[in-house]
Design a protein around this motif. Structure first.
Motif, mmCIF file in Angstrom:
data_model
loop_
_atom_site.group_PDB
_atom_site.id
_atom_site.type_symbol
_atom_site.label_atom_id
_atom_site.label_comp_id
_atom_site.label_asym_id
_atom_site.label_seq_id
_atom_site.Cartn_x
_atom_site.Cartn_y
_atom_site.Cartn_z
ATOM 1 N N LYS A 36 0.877 -1.167 -0.006
ATOM 2 C CA LYS A 36 -0.064 0.071 -0.089
ATOM 3 C C LYS A 36 0.844 1.094 -0.103
ATOM 4 O O LYS A 36 0.506 2.263 -0.804
ATOM 5 N N ASP A 39 2.627 1.615 -3.337
ATOM 6 C CA ASP A 39 1.644 1.924 -4.423
ATOM 7 C C ASP A 39 1.364 3.444 -4.332
ATOM 8 O O ASP A 39 1.153 4.111 -5.409
ATOM 9 N N ARG A 40 1.375 4.091 -3.146
ATOM 10 C CA ARG A 40 1.125 5.323 -2.789
ATOM 11 C C ARG A 40 2.364 6.024 -3.586
ATOM 12 O O ARG A 40 1.950 7.330 -3.660
ATOM 13 N N THR A 43 2.228 6.111 -6.998
ATOM 14 C CA THR A 43 1.004 7.004 -7.588
ATOM 15 C C THR A 43 1.593 8.605 -7.443
ATOM 16 O O THR A 43 1.390 9.276 -8.287
ATOM 17 N N ALA A 44 2.120 8.968 -5.949
ATOM 18 C CA ALA A 44 2.688 10.195 -6.039
ATOM 19 C C ALA A 44 3.866 10.397 -7.028
ATOM 20 O O ALA A 44 3.819 11.776 -7.563
ATOM 21 N N GLU A 150 4.338 15.642 -1.386
ATOM 22 C CA GLU A 150 3.715 14.649 -1.116
ATOM 23 C C GLU A 150 4.608 13.473 -1.406
ATOM 24 O O GLU A 150 4.539 12.302 -0.350
ATOM 25 N N VAL A 154 5.545 10.596 1.662
ATOM 26 C CA VAL A 154 5.270 8.943 1.372
ATOM 27 C C VAL A 154 6.842 8.085 1.405
ATOM 28 O O VAL A 154 6.914 7.017 2.034
ATOM 29 N N THR A 243 0.096 2.374 -11.447
ATOM 30 C CA THR A 243 -0.052 1.898 -9.926
ATOM 31 C C THR A 243 -1.437 0.906 -9.853
ATOM 32 O O THR A 243 -2.094 1.009 -10.831
ATOM 33 N N TRP A 245 -3.662 1.288 -7.764
ATOM 34 C CA TRP A 245 -4.968 2.028 -7.416
ATOM 35 C C TRP A 245 -5.419 2.730 -8.907
ATOM 36 O O TRP A 245 -6.498 2.878 -9.045
#
Length: 312
Positions: A36, A39-40, A43-44, A150, A154, A243, A245
């Motif tokens: 998780k 993946d964040r 994504t960022a 961001e 992360v 990603t 998500w």
């Protein structure tokens, strides 16, 4: 009484060494958390790339417009100076009367004045456009800074979890249960029921079997779960987001019921921390977790609850 509280011989008992099953279970829990977070982070990173690309495009356009404006200004200044010089020479009555074609001279002056007015209007229009472009460029710059922040946030959490996983990898190696994988693996041949695009997807996916799972990996020597699904579908000419998500969101209108699964469908774990490819006949192919390799396994052996599936 004090002596009764002391450990025998003054030495604390060491914690028993975990079994392979316990070590793998702990690693799996860490990977659930790490999936998780990574993946964040991915994504960022993707958002940062998009923001950077937009900023660079707008900034380049803004600079080009500034150069155009500067060139127009120079033209107007030159024409103004020339007009002034011309006016000083020809606006006296003797000069006009002495000219063989005073009407043509005056027409030329009027034309020059008109051209200057046109350039001035163009300059004003460019100035207005530049103000809007600069505002958009500045907003893009603010967005770029925000995505930087961001990603940094992360990254801190990601670094902590990767350190824990590093320890688990060490433990699995000590227990002889760590699979290094082969970055040069040529995989296995797919002979399942897939057709069309799905056949191309699974032919590629099976050719990666045996390569290591790598966080952030997009190939060709190793993959994470979403990097693997992205690369596999790219082999069929379909562009998926990077990603897990993003792939789930991309497929919002392409969801399929699990009872209607077809080869090539993407199956997502609850929490969207993991994604696999359905290979047909109750099998899946995926990049599972740290310490493991890309492999083909039964769908029923897939740990955790399933969130759903999409068909690219």
């Amino acid at each position: 009484m004090i002596g009764l509280l002391a450990s025998p011989a003054g030495v604390a008992a060491a914690d028993p060494k975990p079994t392979i099953k316990q070590a793998k279970a702990k690693l799996a829990r860490l990977n659930d958390r790490a999936d998780k977070v990574v993946d964040r982070f991915n994504t960022a990173t993707e958002r940062h790339k998009a923001a950077k690309k937009k900023y660079e495009r707008l900034n380049s356009s803004y600079k080009q417009k500034l150069a155009t404006v500067e060139n127009l200004r120079k033209q107007i200044v030159t024409m103004t100076v020339n007009d002034y010089r011309l006016g000083a020479d020809v606006t006296s009555w003797p000069s006009i009367m002495g000219n063989g074609d005073p009407t043509g001279l005056l027409s030329g002056m009027a034309l020059t004045s008109q051209m200057q007015a046109e350039r001035s209007e163009r300059l004003a229009a460019f100035d207005r456009e530049n103000k809007g472009l600069k505002a958009e460029r500045d907003r893009a710059q603010d967005a770029l800074v925000a995505t930087d922040d961001e990603r940094d946030e992360v990254e801190k959490e990601r670094a902590e979890i990767l350190e824990l996983i590093k320890q688990q990898k060490k433990l699995l190696r000590e227990l002889g249960a760590y699979n290094e994988g082969d970055p040069d693996s040529t995989g296995i041949t797919y002979d399942g029921p897939a057709t069309g695009n799905a056949a191309a997807v699974l032919k590629f996916a099976y050719a990666q079997v045996g390569k290591p799972y790598i966080y952030g990996g997009t190939g060709p020597r190793g993959y994470d779960c979403s990097g693997f699904t992205q690369a596999s579908w790219r082999a069929a000419g379909v562009s998926l987001p990077r990603t897990t998500w993003q792939q789930w969101a991309w497929g919002a209108k392409r969801k399929v019921d699990l009872k209607d699964l077809q080869p090539g469908d993407l199956i997502f774990k609850e929490g969207l921390g993991h994604v696999t490819i359905y290979a047909g006949n109750g099998m899946i192919v995926h990049a599972p977790q740290t310490g493991d390799v890309i492999k083909v396994v039964k769908l029923t052996s897939y740990s955790g609850r399933i969130a759903g599936a999409i068909r690219p």
